[in-house]
Motif scaffolding. Structure first.
Motif, PDB file in Angstrom:
ATOM      1  N   ALA A  33     -28.334  38.184   1.872  1.00 16.30           N
ATOM      2  CA  ALA A  33     -29.688  38.301   1.009  1.00 16.30           C
ATOM      3  C   ALA A  33     -30.159  37.022   0.534  1.00 16.30           C
ATOM      4  CB  ALA A  33     -29.609  39.194  -0.101  1.00 16.30           C
ATOM      5  N   ARG A  34     -29.071  36.209   0.056  1.00  9.37           N
ATOM      6  CA  ARG A  34     -29.475  34.786  -0.766  1.00  9.37           C
ATOM      7  C   ARG A  34     -29.705  33.832   0.550  1.00  9.37           C
ATOM      8  NH1 ARG A  34     -29.726  33.312  -5.594  1.00  9.37           N
ATOM      9  NH2 ARG A  34     -28.657  35.110  -6.416  1.00  9.37           N
ATOM     10  N   GLN A  37     -33.306  34.458   1.785  1.00 12.65           N
ATOM     11  CA  GLN A  37     -34.607  34.331   1.065  1.00 12.65           C
ATOM     12  C   GLN A  37     -35.431  33.303   1.189  1.00 12.65           C
ATOM     13  OE1 GLN A  37     -34.627  32.365  -2.000  1.00 12.65           O
ATOM     14  NE2 GLN A  37     -36.825  33.009  -2.422  1.00 12.65           N
ATOM     15  N   VAL A 125     -32.650  36.356  -5.427  1.00 12.34           N
ATOM     16  CA  VAL A 125     -32.481  37.832  -5.116  1.00 12.34           C
ATOM     17  C   VAL A 125     -32.896  38.889  -6.113  1.00 12.34           C
ATOM     18  CG1 VAL A 125     -30.511  39.379  -3.967  1.00 12.34           C
ATOM     19  CG2 VAL A 125     -30.636  36.827  -3.645  1.00 12.34           C
ATOM     20  N   SER A 152     -35.864  38.081  -1.841  1.00 12.56           N
ATOM     21  CA  SER A 152     -35.227  38.937  -0.814  1.00 12.56           C
ATOM     22  C   SER A 152     -34.833  40.120  -1.927  1.00 12.56           C
ATOM     23  CB  SER A 152     -33.801  38.483  -0.137  1.00 12.56           C
ATOM     24  OG  SER A 152     -33.034  37.966  -1.296  1.00 12.56           O
ATOM     25  N   VAL A 154     -32.388  43.748  -2.815  1.00  9.06           N
ATOM     26  CA  VAL A 154     -31.094  44.415  -2.397  1.00  9.06           C
ATOM     27  C   VAL A 154     -31.470  45.808  -3.335  1.00  9.06           C
ATOM     28  CG1 VAL A 154     -28.698  44.614  -2.851  1.00  9.06           C
ATOM     29  CG2 VAL A 154     -29.477  42.719  -2.359  1.00  9.06           C
ATOM     30  N   ASP A 180     -31.841  41.187   6.428  1.00 10.81           N
ATOM     31  CA  ASP A 180     -31.043  40.726   5.373  1.00 10.81           C
ATOM     32  C   ASP A 180     -31.667  40.500   4.282  1.00 10.81           C
ATOM     33  OD1 ASP A 180     -28.579  40.478   6.578  1.00 10.81           O
ATOM     34  OD2 ASP A 180     -28.733  38.349   7.366  1.00 10.81           O
ATOM     35  N   VAL A 181     -33.395  40.243   4.432  1.00 13.24           N
ATOM     36  CA  VAL A 181     -34.326  40.176   3.497  1.00 13.24           C
ATOM     37  C   VAL A 181     -34.215  41.558   2.512  1.00 13.24           C
ATOM     38  CG1 VAL A 181     -36.740  39.744   2.906  1.00 13.24           C
ATOM     39  CG2 VAL A 181     -35.411  38.142   4.619  1.00 13.24           C
ATOM     40  N   GLN A 183     -32.099  45.045   1.871  1.00 14.68           N
ATOM     41  CA  GLN A 183     -31.152  45.824   2.059  1.00 14.68           C
ATOM     42  C   GLN A 183     -30.952  46.713   1.274  1.00 14.68           C
ATOM     43  OE1 GLN A 183     -27.394  43.330   2.986  1.00 14.68           O
ATOM     44  NE2 GLN A 183     -28.691  41.608   2.354  1.00 14.68           N
TER      45      GLN A 183
END
Length: 460
Positions: A33-34, A37, A125, A152, A154, A180-181, A183
């Motif tokens: 995610a990081r 981003q 994130v 992003s 999570v 991945d952005v 999740q």
């Protein structure tokens, strides 16, 4: 690790089961995610807005499946199951419409000598820990502005609504938001706390209990990670002598009983001017007796089971304690034969209550409400403030000026006049005292998921 089981309150069966991610796998998900981003934030704002709106459109197209799953996961009657989608769309539209203006740099000076401005940058994130009672609305409050602002996201959804997170991920990914952005991951408590403590996230938004909020704060201690916490509530309604009685009864009782009382800003205590008290109570009892408690999959059901047996037991215990202290229950449980002593719980209206009783001070989060007689605005204000919580307060009157004066004296996040249990996306959703800290929606919602960055440029 043990699987996380979602037990349906409708019939007690296992509705879904998922394995939580091992710590190393969870850490890798956050790392992805990081990494994703920066590229997401580099996309034009209009592109991000379009993709988020497309994701919400995909989610809306799934509303029939969502309604069925909500009945199975947390017991909401299927006739109301798709109702969240209206709010999801309204909040998304508003946050999208104000994004450009809110996120644009604020230019202080642009002269021959200097260019000075304040920009807004995404935090990075964003971790959203969403609750089960309104699994889409509450999550969207943070997900939409976070993604639009270039973060992003999570998402960890409540174990009682595991499928809600999966539906959100499916919708956003189908719309083109990179996997991945955004999740959706399944975590146990230990891994969740470990990730927060390791400074894995740049912002954590949690909606849930006060004890859960304290756990999040302890996990984040020393990391300087900003937190948004919407925790408990014990929202009051106050019916003044000049109120429209029928409108007050209809809205306040709906606010107390809708979703089996499992609403963040549901009405949990009502104070009525003595001139209207008897009539209000009589109409309130008739209103509640018209509900139908039953199988949430039955289109005729208007009151489903509570989401879990232990939630229903808490309400039963509060009610029993109040009755033992002198409160009078006005609803005959025999009118609701579906009450099985478990998750299916008959609604209740209590009178002869006072603030020594748990049911008037502790969060109930169920279909019970206490009604007290008051003789003045001052008495009502004192009682409304006699609470560790402060999310919303509902005032019923024909005098808007007086409502504003009363509202200024109430310790709460939102003051309603002649409505209740509603979120306006143009207004900040926030609370005070043990209800938590921070705010979502409105232009202020973007400030939670971005940081200020100043530019002071001298032209030589």
């Amino acid at each position: 690790m043990k699987p996380i089981q979602l037990i349906s309150p409708a019939d007690g069966t296992v509705y879904a089961e998922r394995m939580p991610l091992p710590p190393a796998v969870a850490e890798n998900a956050v790392a992805r995610a990081r990494a994703a981003q920066r590229e997401w934030a580099a996309r034009p704002l209009d592109d991000r807005i379009a993709l988020v709106r497309a994701g919400v459109a995909q989610l809306t197209a799934m509303q029939d499946r969502i309604a069925r799953d909500l009945a199975g996961q947390m017991g909401r009657p299927i006739r109301f199951g798709a109702g969240e989608m209206g709010g999801v769309n309204a909040r998304t539209d508003y946050m999208a419409e104000i994004a450009a203006e809110t996120l644009a740099p604020k230019v202080i000076e642009d002269s021959d000598a200097f260019r000075r401005l304040i920009a807004r940058e995404p935090l990075g994130v964003v971790f959203v820990i969403a609750p089960w009672n309104y699994p889409y609305l509450t999550a969207i409050n943070t997900i939409v502005p976070a993604l639009i602002a270039g973060n992003s996201v999570v998402l960890k959804h409540a174990s009682q609504t595991l499928l809600a997170g999966e539906h959100l991920a499916k919708a956003f990914h189908a719309a083109g938001i990179p996997e991945d952005v955004f999740q959706n991951i399944v975590l146990d408590h230990a891994t969740t706390e470990s990730l927060i403590a390791s400074r894995a996230f740049d912002f954590v938004n949690f909606t849930g209990s006060v004890s859960g909020g304290r756990t999040i704060e302890r996990a984040a201690a020393g990391t300087f990670t900003p937190l948004g916490l919407e925790l408990g509530g014990k929202d009051p309604g106050y019916v003044r002598a000049d109120a429209n009685l029928d409108a007050a009864v209809d809205t306040l009782m709906d606010g107390a009983m809708f979703n089996s009382g499992q609403c963040c800003c549901g009405i949990e205590r009502i104070y009525v001017h003595d001139s209207l008290y008897d009539a209000f109570v009589e109409k309130a009892v008739a209103w509640v007796n018209a509900l139908k408690l039953g199988d949430p999959n039955d289109p005729e059901t208007t009151l489903g089971p509570m989401a879990h047996v232990r939630f229903a037991q808490l309400v039963r215990d509060q009610t029993a304690d109040a009755v033992a202290q002198g409160a009078r229950p006005l609803i005959d449980p025999a009118n609701f034969p579906a009450d099985d002593g478990g998750a299916y719980l008959a609604p209740q209206v209590l009178v002869d209550v006072d603030h020594s009783m748990r049911v008037m001070r502790e969060e109930s989060f169920g279909p019970v409400v206490g009604i007290m007689k008051v003789s003045s605005d001052d008495e009502a204000i004192e009682l409304m403030n006699d609470s560790p919580y402060g999310l919303t307060a509902s005032i019923w009157t024909e005098d808007a000026d007086r409502a504003a004066e009363i509202g200024a004296r109430i310790e709460t996040g939102t003051v309603f006049m002649n409505r209740a249990d509603y979120l306006d996306p143009a207004l900040c959703w926030t609370g005070c005292k043990d209800t938590g800290r921070g705010g979502s929606l409105s232009y202020l919602g973007y400030l939670s998921v971005t940081r200020a960055k100043s530019y002071h440029m001298k032209k030589v």
